[in-house]
Design an enzyme around this catalytic site. Sequence first.
Site, PDB file in Angstrom:
ATOM      1  N   SER A  55       1.698   8.169  -5.090  1.00 24.17           N
ATOM      2  CA  SER A  55       1.390   7.761  -3.722  1.00 24.17           C
ATOM      3  C   SER A  55       1.155   8.969  -2.815  1.00 24.17           C
ATOM      4  CB  SER A  55       2.556   6.937  -3.164  1.00 24.17           C
ATOM      5  OG  SER A  55       2.384   6.673  -1.790  1.00 24.17           O
ATOM      6  N   THR A  62      -6.603   3.223  -1.256  1.00 26.09           N
ATOM      7  CA  THR A  62      -5.977   1.994  -0.764  1.00 26.09           C
ATOM      8  C   THR A  62      -6.664   1.578   0.527  1.00 26.09           C
ATOM      9  OG1 THR A  62      -3.843   2.471  -1.796  1.00 26.09           O
ATOM     10  CG2 THR A  62      -3.839   0.961   0.074  1.00 26.09           C
ATOM     11  N   LYS A  96      -8.102  -0.081  -4.128  1.00 32.27           N
ATOM     12  CA  LYS A  96      -6.902  -0.909  -4.279  1.00 32.27           C
ATOM     13  C   LYS A  96      -6.679  -1.702  -2.994  1.00 32.27           C
ATOM     14  CE  LYS A  96      -1.876  -0.375  -4.924  1.00 32.27           C
ATOM     15  NZ  LYS A  96      -1.439  -0.856  -3.602  1.00 32.27           N
ATOM     16  N   TYR A 151      -4.412   7.493   1.002  1.00 33.19           N
ATOM     17  CA  TYR A 151      -4.558   6.883   2.319  1.00 33.19           C
ATOM     18  C   TYR A 151      -5.453   7.788   3.152  1.00 33.19           C
ATOM     19  CZ  TYR A 151      -0.544   3.730   1.590  1.00 33.19           C
ATOM     20  OH  TYR A 151       0.308   2.755   1.139  1.00 33.19           O
ATOM     21  N   HIS A 178      -0.582  -5.514  -1.552  1.00 33.66           N
ATOM     22  CA  HIS A 178       0.401  -4.505  -1.163  1.00 33.66           C
ATOM     23  C   HIS A 178       1.825  -5.023  -1.379  1.00 33.66           C
ATOM     24  CE1 HIS A 178      -0.229  -0.518   0.747  1.00 33.66           C
ATOM     25  NE2 HIS A 178       1.084  -0.572   0.931  1.00 33.66           N
TER      26      HIS A 178
END
Length: 387
Positions: free
Chosen positions: A105, A154, A249, A128, A273
């Site tokens: 992440s 994402t 995603k 992100y 999510h």
Amino acid sequence: MQLNVADFRTRARSALPRFVFDYLEGGAEDERCLRRNAHDLERLGLLPTVLRDTTQIDASQQVFGQHWAAPLGVAPVGLNGLMRPGGDILAARAAGAARLPFILSTASNSRLEEVRAATTGPCWMQLYVMQERKLAEQIVQRARQARFDALVLTIDVPVSGYRERDVRNGFALPFRPGPAMMWDMLAHPRWLARMARAGAPQFVNLAPAQGNASPQAQAALLSRAMDRSLAWDDLAWLRSIWNGPLLIKGVLHPDDARRAVSMGMDGIIVSNHGGRQLDAAPSTISMLPRIRDAVDGKAPVFIDGGFRRGSDIAKALACGAHGVFLGRPVAYGLAAGGEAGVGKVLALLCAELERTMTLVGAPRPGDFGRTHLCAQDPFSDRRGFDG
């Protein structure tokens, strides 16, 4: 004794302060989407086919030219360092030992270069795009230099879901524990001792390879203050700075999946999510068949959201998924037993999947199909499952 994911969850709940467990476990608003993921998986049954030769069960999968031991992997989870110091490295190492993929992440607490160096297995970088796009460009550049195998954008967080558990617990950055939270931490001395030795987790990848991220940037990431102007045309920008497999995603709508592959995306991850964004969103398993049909074999389709058993993974394969990514189950293992705990969770799920493959009569992942699915409602007149 931990015999299944639920046992690891129980162990994690006792090992973690309430505000940490609530951060891990919670969803948005009334948490209906969170429950919907589990309910819709439960209402699906598996219809066995018999007298199949299952002497050789092979759960392995080839994805982007890499070998996975099974069609499952570790989903990106932010703040793994709250479960265990160095949690991202521990989870990546366990996944690599199991020959399974790991997705790091952006909100990790270990530097991406260290995580990549810790695993010999497939390692993907989740991205992100925050309001300061230069941060995203720096992360992509570093991931490319560190030889990450794929990039996962994402796309379902233009604004953070309203996560009421975190609000009630006062969990935010900068971290300022109140009396109740302090008492909660003192009631978990082993967790507190580990945190005291390691220091509070930081979003270290928001900073350059050397140095620290600003408190403002860290707070923005925790609150998911993303670039809300990010649109389809910006995928060309991302492709221009990344030359490996690129996945998106957070897809739930078949039209979005169709558009993504038409624009050259290399893979789709069907995700809500984990029920942490739009509480009114459908479950991922209910949308998977429609998205797989929309993609029409042009790119692999993966899924996450609510998977707790090997039989759940088998249901996703029967709906057309190429693989399943797991978030909370891996975090339970991490909280309960560190690297060994993650390894045990992954081994349990692989063993459950192989047992299910044997019982269903599908010796390879590609042998699953929609004819293996049925509704669990005994009063339903549906003969199968069509999504």
